[in-house]
Write a protein that holds these residues in place. Structure first.
Motif, mmCIF file in Angstrom:
data_model
loop_
_atom_site.group_PDB
_atom_site.id
_atom_site.type_symbol
_atom_site.label_atom_id
_atom_site.label_comp_id
_atom_site.label_asym_id
_atom_site.label_seq_id
_atom_site.Cartn_x
_atom_site.Cartn_y
_atom_site.Cartn_z
ATOM 1 N N VAL A 83 49.629 64.663 52.456
ATOM 2 C CA VAL A 83 49.242 65.181 53.863
ATOM 3 C C VAL A 83 47.917 65.739 53.436
ATOM 4 O O VAL A 83 47.562 66.406 52.337
ATOM 5 C CB VAL A 83 50.081 66.612 54.230
ATOM 6 C CG1 VAL A 83 49.359 66.928 55.338
ATOM 7 C CG2 VAL A 83 51.145 65.799 54.472
ATOM 8 N N PRO A 84 46.670 65.419 54.118
ATOM 9 C CA PRO A 84 45.330 65.864 53.802
ATOM 10 C C PRO A 84 45.237 67.474 53.926
ATOM 11 O O PRO A 84 46.023 68.192 54.669
ATOM 12 C CB PRO A 84 44.418 65.212 54.946
ATOM 13 C CG PRO A 84 45.207 64.008 55.578
ATOM 14 C CD PRO A 84 46.898 64.414 55.337
ATOM 15 N N ASP A 85 44.419 67.793 52.748
ATOM 16 C CA ASP A 85 44.201 69.283 52.965
ATOM 17 C C ASP A 85 43.139 69.797 53.904
ATOM 18 O O ASP A 85 43.341 70.925 54.339
ATOM 19 C CB ASP A 85 43.509 69.643 51.490
ATOM 20 C CG ASP A 85 44.777 69.423 50.463
ATOM 21 O OD1 ASP A 85 45.891 70.126 50.411
ATOM 22 O OD2 ASP A 85 44.583 68.300 49.915
ATOM 23 N N ILE A 86 42.249 68.873 53.908
ATOM 24 C CA ILE A 86 40.993 69.121 54.743
ATOM 25 C C ILE A 86 40.770 67.867 55.696
ATOM 26 O O ILE A 86 40.602 66.836 55.073
ATOM 27 C CB ILE A 86 39.507 69.419 54.119
ATOM 28 C CG1 ILE A 86 39.779 70.644 53.173
ATOM 29 C CG2 ILE A 86 38.582 69.643 55.019
ATOM 30 C CD1 ILE A 86 38.716 71.069 52.047
ATOM 31 N N VAL A 87 40.619 67.980 56.788
ATOM 32 C CA VAL A 87 40.353 66.809 57.915
ATOM 33 C C VAL A 87 39.223 67.149 58.630
ATOM 34 O O VAL A 87 39.082 68.280 59.340
ATOM 35 C CB VAL A 87 41.636 66.840 58.752
ATOM 36 C CG1 VAL A 87 41.280 65.512 59.811
ATOM 37 C CG2 VAL A 87 42.909 66.633 58.017
ATOM 38 N N ILE A 88 38.217 66.441 58.359
ATOM 39 C CA ILE A 88 36.799 66.539 59.016
ATOM 40 C C ILE A 88 36.660 65.582 60.299
ATOM 41 O O ILE A 88 36.506 64.156 59.890
ATOM 42 C CB ILE A 88 35.628 66.725 58.194
ATOM 43 C CG1 ILE A 88 35.912 67.854 56.994
ATOM 44 C CG2 ILE A 88 34.356 66.792 58.884
ATOM 45 C CD1 ILE A 88 34.720 67.803 55.917
ATOM 46 N N ALA A 89 37.020 65.903 61.357
ATOM 47 C CA ALA A 89 36.780 64.718 62.658
ATOM 48 C C ALA A 89 35.321 64.547 62.970
ATOM 49 O O ALA A 89 34.759 65.416 63.935
ATOM 50 C CB ALA A 89 37.762 65.240 63.809
ATOM 51 N N ASN A 90 34.701 64.042 62.272
ATOM 52 C CA ASN A 90 33.132 63.860 62.554
ATOM 53 C C ASN A 90 32.821 62.567 63.266
ATOM 54 O O ASN A 90 31.574 62.679 63.768
ATOM 55 C CB ASN A 90 32.659 63.710 61.047
ATOM 56 C CG ASN A 90 31.163 63.442 60.893
ATOM 57 O OD1 ASN A 90 30.372 64.336 61.262
ATOM 58 N ND2 ASN A 90 30.734 62.072 60.594
ATOM 59 N N ALA A 91 33.612 61.560 63.471
ATOM 60 C CA ALA A 91 33.137 60.220 64.248
ATOM 61 C C ALA A 91 32.582 60.767 65.643
ATOM 62 O O ALA A 91 33.436 61.608 66.348
ATOM 63 C CB ALA A 91 34.350 59.466 64.252
ATOM 64 N N GLY A 92 31.697 60.201 66.051
ATOM 65 C CA GLY A 92 31.127 60.732 67.278
ATOM 66 C C GLY A 92 29.891 59.486 67.813
ATOM 67 O O GLY A 92 29.393 58.790 67.136
ATOM 68 N N LYS A 93 29.797 59.696 69.060
ATOM 69 C CA LYS A 93 28.623 58.701 69.575
ATOM 70 C C LYS A 93 27.955 59.547 70.822
ATOM 71 O O LYS A 93 28.299 60.642 71.130
ATOM 72 C CB LYS A 93 29.170 57.495 70.280
ATOM 73 C CG LYS A 93 30.300 57.699 71.354
ATOM 74 C CD LYS A 93 30.835 56.187 71.633
ATOM 75 C CE LYS A 93 29.961 55.190 71.960
ATOM 76 N NZ LYS A 93 30.607 53.869 72.235
ATOM 77 N N ASN A 94 26.860 58.969 71.173
ATOM 78 C CA ASN A 94 26.266 59.645 72.148
ATOM 79 C C ASN A 94 25.611 58.567 73.300
ATOM 80 O O ASN A 94 25.824 57.318 73.016
ATOM 81 C CB ASN A 94 24.876 60.232 71.820
ATOM 82 C CG ASN A 94 23.916 61.119 72.807
ATOM 83 O OD1 ASN A 94 24.705 61.475 73.491
ATOM 84 N ND2 ASN A 94 22.916 61.849 72.239
#
Length: 265
Positions: A83-94
């Protein structure tokens, strides 16, 4: 393996982007398992090699994050292993209007909302039960200073970032009793191809390495909000506080209007 012996697992989506790549390098080191997601495999593999050289274990993925089934299968497989300890939901677009009085293409708006807003929420839905069972975890949602007040140059992007900001703020209070931290990151302009493609001025632009350093430090402190740089954050915060008419007048005066759309008194 005991909690003290096992590696720390850090999941980063959008790792082939400027901030995501800088965060991957910032977290890379012995005792860290990086799970990196990106759309460009060649770039992802080059990043993985850099992180390997710094001592990290690296797992890569190029799944379509907006494919609900693929996302669920991927996250379930990850959690079955660790199980991830830190999850950074960084994917994005403009996306942005191509001229004054022209709305953004609806297909572009749908794709943006799917990735910027729906995907992070879906990730939370899949990951929280496993984090809750373990009793710990840190969710990091990437918003923007554009969430303080929508910009005419990027209305749909502003809306998606305001939405994820509100979601993260609400989620933090909900999950805190379960031992799960939630941090909302609100960057200003960070040097990247996406930043360069955005219309309008880009004051106080930061290099991605500086942004990653500040974000990592804030995550370690479980800060509710990480917003930078200070001058731009302070100014955009006032846009949210002032009467809307004044804020919109200021936005035009500061040059955040589309070409051909002259500021009006």
């Amino acid at each position: 393996m005991s909690q003290s012996q096992r590696s720390r697992c850090v999941l980063i989506t959008g790792a082939t982007g400027a901030i995501g790549g800088a965060l991957a390098r910032a977290y890379a080191g012995p005792g860290t398992h990086l799970v990196l997601h990106g759309r460009q495999m060649a770039k992802l593999e080059a990043l993985a090699e850099t992180c390997h050289l710094r001592g990290a274990q690296v797992t890569l993925s190029t799944i379509n994050l907006t494919d609900s089934h693929a996302l669920q299968v991927w996250l379930n497989e990850l959690c079955a292993q660790q199980v991830p300890d830190i999850v950074i939901a960084n994917a994005g677009k403009n996306t942005h209007p191509q001229g004054p009085d022209i709305l953004e293409p609806w297909a572009d708006v749908q794709a943006l909302l799917d990735l910027n807003l729906k995907t992070p929420i879906a990730m939370v839905q899949h990951l929280v039960p496993a984090m809750q069972a373990r009793g710990s975890g840190q969710l990091v949602l990437i918003s923007s200073l554009a969430a303080w007040h929508g910009l005419p140059t990027t209305p749909s992007y502003s809306a998606s970032k305001a939405g994820i900001k509100a979601y993260g703020e609400g989620l933090r209070g909900l999950l805190a009793p379960r031992g799960i931290g939630v941090t909302v990151v609100m960057p200003g302009y960070v040097t990247s191809p996406m930043c360069e493609a955005m219309p309008g001025p880009k004051p106080f632009e930061w290099p991605p390495e500086r942004a990653a350093k500040v974000i990592k430090r804030g995550i370690s402190a479980n800060r509710a909000r990480i917003s930078f740089p200070f001058p731009l954050n302070f100014g955009t915060w006032w846009l949210a506080v002032l009467p809307a008419g004044i804020s919109q007048w200021l936005i035009k005066r500061l040059g955040f209007n589309l070409p051909g759309d002259s500021p009006r008194d």
